[in-house]
Design a protein around this motif. Sequence first.
Motif, PDB file in Angstrom:
ATOM      1  N   UNK A 130      51.605  39.986  79.005  1.00 33.74           N
ATOM      2  CA  UNK A 130      52.917  39.935  79.933  1.00 33.74           C
ATOM      3  C   UNK A 130      53.836  41.337  80.471  1.00 33.74           C
ATOM      4  N   UNK A 149      65.503  22.348  67.078  1.00 35.10           N
ATOM      5  CA  UNK A 149      65.167  23.530  68.611  1.00 35.10           C
ATOM      6  C   UNK A 149      64.552  24.818  68.477  1.00 35.10           C
ATOM      7  N   UNK A 150      63.995  25.697  68.742  1.00 39.25           N
ATOM      8  CA  UNK A 150      64.440  27.020  68.542  1.00 39.25           C
ATOM      9  C   UNK A 150      64.536  27.951  69.775  1.00 39.25           C
ATOM     10  N   UNK A 151      64.601  29.183  69.151  1.00 32.82           N
ATOM     11  CA  UNK A 151      64.742  30.239  69.958  1.00 32.82           C
ATOM     12  C   UNK A 151      63.609  30.857  69.869  1.00 32.82           C
ATOM     13  N   UNK A 152      63.150  31.813  70.852  1.00 30.38           N
ATOM     14  CA  UNK A 152      61.426  31.660  71.126  1.00 30.38           C
ATOM     15  C   UNK A 152      61.319  33.857  71.246  1.00 30.38           C
ATOM     16  N   UNK A 159      63.266  36.768  72.657  1.00 27.55           N
ATOM     17  CA  UNK A 159      65.121  36.590  72.745  1.00 27.55           C
ATOM     18  C   UNK A 159      65.786  36.270  70.862  1.00 27.55           C
ATOM     19  N   UNK A 179      75.690  32.773  75.134  1.00 27.08           N
ATOM     20  CA  UNK A 179      75.174  31.451  75.865  1.00 27.08           C
ATOM     21  C   UNK A 179      76.573  30.403  74.964  1.00 27.08           C
ATOM     22  N   UNK A 229      75.818  28.084  72.071  1.00 29.92           N
ATOM     23  CA  UNK A 229      74.816  29.101  71.392  1.00 29.92           C
ATOM     24  C   UNK A 229      73.784  29.072  71.260  1.00 29.92           C
ATOM     25  N   UNK A 230      72.652  29.029  72.088  1.00 31.33           N
ATOM     26  CA  UNK A 230      72.085  30.526  72.018  1.00 31.33           C
ATOM     27  C   UNK A 230      72.229  31.429  72.722  1.00 31.33           C
ATOM     28  N   UNK A 231      71.028  33.126  72.509  1.00 34.11           N
ATOM     29  CA  UNK A 231      70.841  33.793  72.771  1.00 34.11           C
ATOM     30  C   UNK A 231      69.695  34.218  73.636  1.00 34.11           C
ATOM     31  N   UNK A 232      70.071  35.458  74.556  1.00 30.38           N
ATOM     32  CA  UNK A 232      69.074  35.669  75.069  1.00 30.38           C
ATOM     33  C   UNK A 232      69.438  37.090  75.114  1.00 30.38           C
ATOM     34  N   UNK A 237      76.021  30.009  66.569  1.00 28.29           N
ATOM     35  CA  UNK A 237      74.566  28.673  65.873  1.00 28.29           C
ATOM     36  C   UNK A 237      75.247  28.500  65.284  1.00 28.29           C
TER      37      UNK A 237
END
Lengths: 480, 255
Positions: free
Chosen positions: A83, A171-174, A177, A223, A226-229, A291
Amino acid sequence: MSYILGVSALYHDAAAALIHDGRIVAAASEERFSRIKHDASFPVLATRYCLQKAGIPVEAIDHVVYYEKPLRKFERILVSQVTHFPRTLQSFRRATFNWLTDKLWVRANLSAALGVRPETLLFCDHHLSHAASAFYCANTPNAAILTVDGVGEWATTSLYRGGPGGIELLSELQFPHSIGLVYSAFTAYLGFAVNDGEYKVMGMAPYGEPRFEDAVRKVLRLRDDGSVDVDLRYVSYHYSATDSFTGALEDLLGPARFPGSPFDPQSAEGRRFADIAASIQKVTEDALVGLAKALHRQVSTDTLCLAGGVALNSVANRHILQRGPFQRLFVQPAAGDAGGAIGAALWAHREVLGQPLPADVGLRPDLGAAYPDAAIGELLGDLKVRHEVLDEDQLVEHAATDIAAGRVIGWVQGGFEWGPRALGHRSILANPADPAMKERVNQRIKFRELFRPFAPRSPWRPPAPTSTCPPAASSPSTGC
Amino acid sequence: MSTALAAPSLSLRAISYIVWRLVPGRGPTKMAEFSHTEAGSGLDMLAAVEETPRRDLRRRYFQHALDELKHARMFREQAIALSQGRGRAAAVLDDAEYIGSHGIRGKESLFSSLSEVEFLAFVWVHEKRGAEQFQVYSDLMDDDPAVRAMFAEIARDERFHISYSAAELDRYRTAGEGAAVDRAVRSVWWRRYKQGWLRFSHDFGAMMAGLWLSLLWLVLIGPFSLIARLTEKSATGFIPAGPAQPAAARARELG
């Protein structure tokens, strides 16, 4: 009657943990025996200790559980190389060489290093190992589980529900991030070693004010759900083997701090670095509280179990308790990768073999090796160190007198600690009432930066009703 | 056993001059590497303290270990000061795996792989050789008072290491074990040559592997990256879990 050995290795903080019928017998990080900080090699010495403590030969082990899935991790690394071409030449060469010569053959290498049969080997997901290390050690039937670290296979943050039926991923963040990797990028920016100096950033933060919070929020975007990027323009950990931040971060915040350069919080430059540390700490705390709230919306319970390297941020953990929706918080004391060894073993016992776990799996802070008084006395004699043998009352009296007189004490008692915190088994004790003491211990005994803090130690007493730290938060990782 | 240092060879002086004076940034990097090497030696000496059956030697080994760990700290501080914490030196200092990956300290300690007399011969040979090399480096960095002071302190410590190991080897010789001492010294030199050859082979192998991997990166990763960019989906935000598989079924899978 089953013995299960959990193993974490090959990245940082290798460890081994042995459980017998679901009860923890012994657990230790390899670094405690090899004396190499963050030793990542197969935990041969730690495994030897575990077997010795249990009094069994290696052949008696029924299963060995590795704390992550190596092929999934390799997949993530290859995808990142593709990538982010053409910036990945150096990291491709290094990572592929490491994987092809070593990490890809973990089954064969692990069985050869530890002397176990390859057919006994099992593999647990990285974040599931963390989750199990927290939930199954918390002695609670139901809990929400949050795991946050740099990165496992793909996941960087995972939300789970723990109950009588086991652990369920919600769920998860990948990757890329990652709260943990951004914190590490700031650790490097502030002149400390990645995967080592993160706690120094936490220690530097109280010297500053979070006046760079808005800038840091451009890097780590929080966000509403509660998620982040992560804005990848500021970081390079996803394509570089050696660097973790880019020139864009220096454009945003000013020049990075030289590693090892003096830190004076009174100087303008020192204040800037302290303010940046305070800012990334503040944003991390907000991210973790977000989170926790997101997890609570999915799992209605008052108990949160926390693990993963970011869970070693005791100040942030306190914020999760104070500002988050949970009433009780359990933090695995070895919240980093070492703890995955215990989690992987408990997960295999409960979820792979389908065996019940005891109400108390036996997690204690002193799971490491102890040394008999006779051996210590013999060594001190051989080294010609003046010493005397005291009974416990005399010892306490002697130690208290010395501390009051301004002397610094090295305190060794029982087995060494499981996890990175010194909890009175291998600790340095000194009088906090002496204003010069902090500098003396930091500079002349620990050879470390002058700003680094120490934990207060006081007699245990039940918390007052108005206390901000409920009983379940008495872990050393809650900053209480 | 002799405690006098040999005059450094011309080749050592020439190579050291190139490394320390002509290659920019190489001096601090060498110091960073020395820091790890000295730390590894300190660990070897601590293991000797624990494992030696000769209790009268434990104190000497312990003092030696403390010296090595002090040298590691001094080299580290100088590497940081000279490099201002940047470049290859900083990367080496940050490399937590350096000691393990450079074979300084394996799972079995150096002491346990040698007899006591071989271990003492190892200490004597390596300390003498190290002192000779450090003398050359000290001369080359003579214009820096801090570096000169550091090397002077290390030289003092190394004189002690050379003298106690030489005295112990002489004691073995006096006790009629001269042949064993000679054998041990020869074996240490042989081990040095063998390890030097293995290091060269490893580095050469790594360089060749690097070349082949660079080629692979270009012809394989490059084209795939174009496809990846056309189909790239950014996985941000919470990603819901897929259908759960039985734990027992996936526990044996590596991926």
